[in-house]
Write a protein that holds these residues in place. Structure first.
Motif, short mmCIF file in Angstrom:
data_model
loop_
_atom_site.label_atom_id
_atom_site.label_comp_id
_atom_site.label_asym_id
_atom_site.label_seq_id
_atom_site.Cartn_x
_atom_site.Cartn_y
_atom_site.Cartn_z
N HIS A 125 0.87 -1.19 0.00
CA HIS A 125 0.00 0.00 0.00
C HIS A 125 0.90 1.23 0.00
O HIS A 125 1.88 1.30 0.74
CB HIS A 125 -0.95 0.02 1.20
N PHE A 126 0.58 2.19 -0.86
CA PHE A 126 1.43 3.37 -1.04
C PHE A 126 0.59 4.62 -1.19
O PHE A 126 -0.56 4.59 -1.63
CB PHE A 126 2.29 3.22 -2.31
N THR A 127 1.18 5.74 -0.81
CA THR A 127 0.62 7.04 -1.12
C THR A 127 1.75 7.94 -1.60
O THR A 127 2.83 7.97 -0.98
CB THR A 127 -0.09 7.68 0.10
N ARG A 128 1.53 8.62 -2.71
CA ARG A 128 2.54 9.53 -3.28
C ARG A 128 1.85 10.77 -3.81
O ARG A 128 0.65 10.78 -4.07
CB ARG A 128 3.30 8.84 -4.42
N ARG A 129 2.63 11.82 -3.98
CA ARG A 129 2.09 13.06 -4.54
C ARG A 129 2.93 13.50 -5.74
O ARG A 129 4.12 13.22 -5.82
CB ARG A 129 2.07 14.17 -3.49
N ASP A 130 2.28 14.20 -6.64
CA ASP A 130 2.96 14.77 -7.80
C ASP A 130 3.33 16.21 -7.46
O ASP A 130 2.45 17.04 -7.20
CB ASP A 130 2.03 14.72 -9.02
N PHE A 131 4.61 16.52 -7.45
CA PHE A 131 5.05 17.85 -7.05
C PHE A 131 4.65 18.93 -8.06
O PHE A 131 4.61 20.11 -7.73
CB PHE A 131 6.57 17.86 -6.87
N ASN A 132 4.35 18.54 -9.29
CA ASN A 132 4.05 19.52 -10.33
C ASN A 132 2.64 20.07 -10.24
O ASN A 132 2.43 21.29 -10.27
CB ASN A 132 4.28 18.90 -11.72
N ASP A 133 1.66 19.17 -10.14
CA ASP A 133 0.26 19.65 -10.17
C ASP A 133 -0.53 19.28 -8.92
O ASP A 133 -1.73 19.55 -8.85
CB ASP A 133 -0.46 19.13 -11.41
#
Length: 302
Positions: free
Chosen positions: A249-257
């Motif tokens: 299980h993972f959570t990540r974010r996109d730094f661009n948008d």
């Protein structure tokens, strides 16, 4: 000092006690999924709500009979409710290692504060009901009861509206994400998630059974809330608790948008359920840094 209670005082106390306890019963359903245990946790908070309502109900008769010492128990009650927050926080922290994913300190703090505030609901509603009955002071007991009940339910409505928090679905769109595995690296909608899929079996498992959602902030300043680690951890926890985790299980974010990814291999393979539970994840008070978040009137609130 004091003496036997008169019939009118008994009616006042009983009516206020019932309405105040109902206030906790109504709000307890909103907190159900956050409970550390059921039905024991359910029972504990019902009893605490009853006690809070009792304190609010007897305050006015105590003042009317000049029993000022009894009123001082309200300050003791407030301290006890603060202990409720502490016990809930300790209980949830003790359970952290037993969950599929951590709730996180921010989510635990929000849950424990919620439980404390719900007891004040019962106390305030019971107190308002008692004051109303005392002010109306009709010769008809029925009129007194109805008047107190009306004010009590109005207070319940106001307090629920005042305390109702927003959810991720109020400030963002949540959609299914496309899973891709390239050289044992996991991508969702082109967003790099992890390189921990180090074996063929792991890569195959995620490709065949993995599910992911992508959270799109509706406005730029909502990124402050959605990209907060505590907020993302809360969403991941709710997803894993509802659907279970077979593996990963993972959570990540996109730094661009500012897009946020929640990805997992669930036990219950239900993408619609995953989208819904992420949407209903509460916004944490600790993650609300922008005043614009609080002023948002997004459609979708119940």
């Amino acid at each position: 000092m004091g003496g036997p209670l008169e019939r009118d005082q008994v009616i006042l106390i009983v009516t206020s006690l019932i309405i105040g306890t109902l206030a906790r019963i109504i709000t307890i359903k909103e907190d159900f999924r956050q409970y550390p245990s059921y039905p024991n946790g359910y029972l504990i908070h019902l009893v605490l709500g009853f006690v809070a309502a009792a304190l609010g109900a007897v305050a006015i008769p105590a003042l009317m009979t000049k029993n000022f010492i009894a009123v001082t128990f309200l300050t003791l009650a407030i301290q006890q409710f603060r202990d409720v927050r502490k016990s809930e926080r300790d209980s949830l922290k003790d359970l952290e290692n037993t969950e599929f994913a951590y709730r996180g300190d921010a989510y635990i703090d929000g849950i424990s504060k919620t439980f404390e505030s719900r007891n004040y609901f019962s106390l305030i509603v019971a107190l308002g009901c008692a004051i109303t009955i005392q002010l109306v002071d009709s010769k008809s007991s029925l009129i007194n009861i109805i008047s107190g009940a009306i004010v009590g339910f109005i207070l319940i409505y106001i307090l629920k509206r005042f305390s109702k928090g927003k959810t991720i679905g109020d400030i963002s769109e949540v959609k299914e994400g496309k899973i891709e595995v390239k050289n044992h690296e996991l991508f969702v909608d082109g967003i790099y998630v992890t390189n921990l899929l180090g074996t063929e079996n792991a890569s195959k498992l995620f490709q065949e059974e993995g599910r992911a959602v992508v959270i799109f902030p509706r406005q730029e300043h909502f990124r402050v809330t959605l990209e907060n680690f505590g907020q993302r951890q809360a969403a991941l926890f709710e997803a894993t608790k509802t659907l279970g985790v077979k593996r990963y299980h993972f959570t990540r974010r996109d730094f661009n948008d500012g897009r946020v990814v929640i990805a997992l291999v669930p036990i219950i393979n239900d993408i619609d359920g995953l989208i819904e539970v992420v949407k209903k994840t509460p916004l944490l008070e600790s993650s609300k840094k922008s005043p614009a978040v609080m002023k948002s009137n997004m459609v979708g609130r119940e």
